[in-house]
Design an enzyme around this catalytic site. Sequence first.
Site, PDB file in Angstrom:
ATOM      1  N   LYS A 153       0.822  -1.213   0.000  1.00 41.93           N
ATOM      2  CA  LYS A 153       0.000   0.000   0.000  1.00 41.93           C
ATOM      3  C   LYS A 153       0.860   1.269   0.000  1.00 41.93           C
ATOM      4  CE  LYS A 153      -0.837   0.451   4.995  1.00 41.93           C
ATOM      5  NZ  LYS A 153      -1.884   0.597   6.025  1.00 41.93           N
ATOM      6  N   ASP A 154       2.166   1.152   0.286  1.00 43.23           N
ATOM      7  CA  ASP A 154       3.062   2.316   0.242  1.00 43.23           C
ATOM      8  C   ASP A 154       3.586   2.599  -1.161  1.00 43.23           C
ATOM      9  OD1 ASP A 154       2.862   2.662   2.988  1.00 43.23           O
ATOM     10  OD2 ASP A 154       4.664   1.485   3.418  1.00 43.23           O
ATOM     11  N   ARG A 209      -8.406   8.186   4.205  1.00 46.58           N
ATOM     12  CA  ARG A 209      -9.326   7.094   3.866  1.00 46.58           C
ATOM     13  C   ARG A 209     -10.048   6.594   5.112  1.00 46.58           C
ATOM     14  NH1 ARG A 209      -8.990   1.968   5.065  1.00 46.58           N
ATOM     15  NH2 ARG A 209      -6.825   2.179   5.762  1.00 46.58           N
ATOM     16  N   ARG A 210      -9.268   6.370   6.173  1.00 43.97           N
ATOM     17  CA  ARG A 210      -9.897   5.898   7.407  1.00 43.97           C
ATOM     18  C   ARG A 210     -10.824   6.958   7.991  1.00 43.97           C
ATOM     19  NH1 ARG A 210      -4.278   3.224   9.248  1.00 43.97           N
ATOM     20  NH2 ARG A 210      -4.637   1.093   8.509  1.00 43.97           N
ATOM     21  N   ARG A 243       0.937  10.211  13.788  1.00 42.83           N
ATOM     22  CA  ARG A 243       1.997   9.523  13.056  1.00 42.83           C
ATOM     23  C   ARG A 243       2.712   8.609  14.021  1.00 42.83           C
ATOM     24  NH1 ARG A 243       5.308  11.279   8.913  1.00 42.83           N
ATOM     25  NH2 ARG A 243       6.026   9.158   9.162  1.00 42.83           N
ATOM     26  N   ARG A 287       1.618   4.579  18.425  1.00 41.01           N
ATOM     27  CA  ARG A 287       0.184   4.812  18.242  1.00 41.01           C
ATOM     28  C   ARG A 287      -0.635   4.172  19.354  1.00 41.01           C
ATOM     29  NH1 ARG A 287      -0.903   5.035  11.750  1.00 41.01           N
ATOM     30  NH2 ARG A 287       1.151   5.781  11.161  1.00 41.01           N
ATOM     31  N   CYS A 329      -1.534   7.327  -2.398  1.00 44.90           N
ATOM     32  CA  CYS A 329      -1.935   6.470  -1.278  1.00 44.90           C
ATOM     33  C   CYS A 329      -2.320   7.285  -0.059  1.00 44.90           C
ATOM     34  CB  CYS A 329      -0.857   5.446  -0.948  1.00 44.90           C
ATOM     35  SG  CYS A 329       0.689   6.139  -0.412  1.00 44.90           S
TER      36      CYS A 329
END
Length: 318
Positions: free
Chosen positions: A84-85, A132-133, A154, A160, A247
């Site tokens: 996805k990166d 997106r989230r 981040r 996190r 992305c």
Amino acid sequence: MNSRPDQPLRLGTRRSKLAMSQSGHVAEAVRAVTGRPVELVEITTYGDVSRENLAQIGGTGVFVTALRDALVRGEVDFAVHSLKDLPTAQPDELVIAAMPEREDPRDALVARDGLTFEQLPDGARVGTGSPRRMAQLNAYARSLGKSIECVAIRGNVDTRIQFVRDGELDAVVLAAAGLNRIGRGDEATDLLSVDNVLPAPGQGALAVECLASDTELVAALGRLDDPYTRAAVTAERALLAALEAGCSAPVGALADGQTVNEMRLRGVVGTLDGSTLVQLSTTGPVPQSYDEAMALGRELADEMLAKGAAGLMGERSL
């Protein structure tokens, strides 16, 4: 590929715990198929050192460029990326030789007190750096008759989750695959159904990349390839490319099988506040070639654009 059997193959990897874990798994598999030792070469990328919000520094490619530069310069033989990166455009001199079988593509919630998303209180503070989230979580909360506050964060998985442990946030949302790969999958308090939150295109999949000219290594790495994973993520990334979104754009997509012979591709684009979502799906035979997978993604993107998807992507609108 240097064919001396005692010569270690050099695997370029980012330094994060997750990247090292992912690369370690691939290294073991490469040792098994080649009989060669594999050594990990740690490379620091711009995305690792920048403290800026991913959406602001461009999102696409910030974790990838340094690894690709090392490949081209001959400092490493191959590299492992979170798919996805990867930008959707592939450099001519490099090839994704393998996409191993995909991990769980879903997003995971890590919340205080073992809460699921539906149990979060109204106004809960939820950490994520992903547009997106944010778009889909806000829409999901709205469908439950409540609102949440998405807080841009981040940092690595530990950082996190610590926001939740320290009481700064009620929850954070992470890729389930990442938690599983570092052995912390049991810390998820909820796995978000793809009916409510579609993952990032390619989420949960890895890309093993090397020089296109190193045909011996391309063939060896190709033995790790999972054709179904490749078809699915190719369709998802074709959708992303056709929407002309990087992305860091608020685009979710997932291709998965309803039966052995069918593949359903779902896509979503939304405004950050979740007030407007364009969500569509299409079902067809499992693509048997790169071109068929690309066509599946482009076809759904065209339908989404016709429904107004472009206008939901801010400055990325077409």
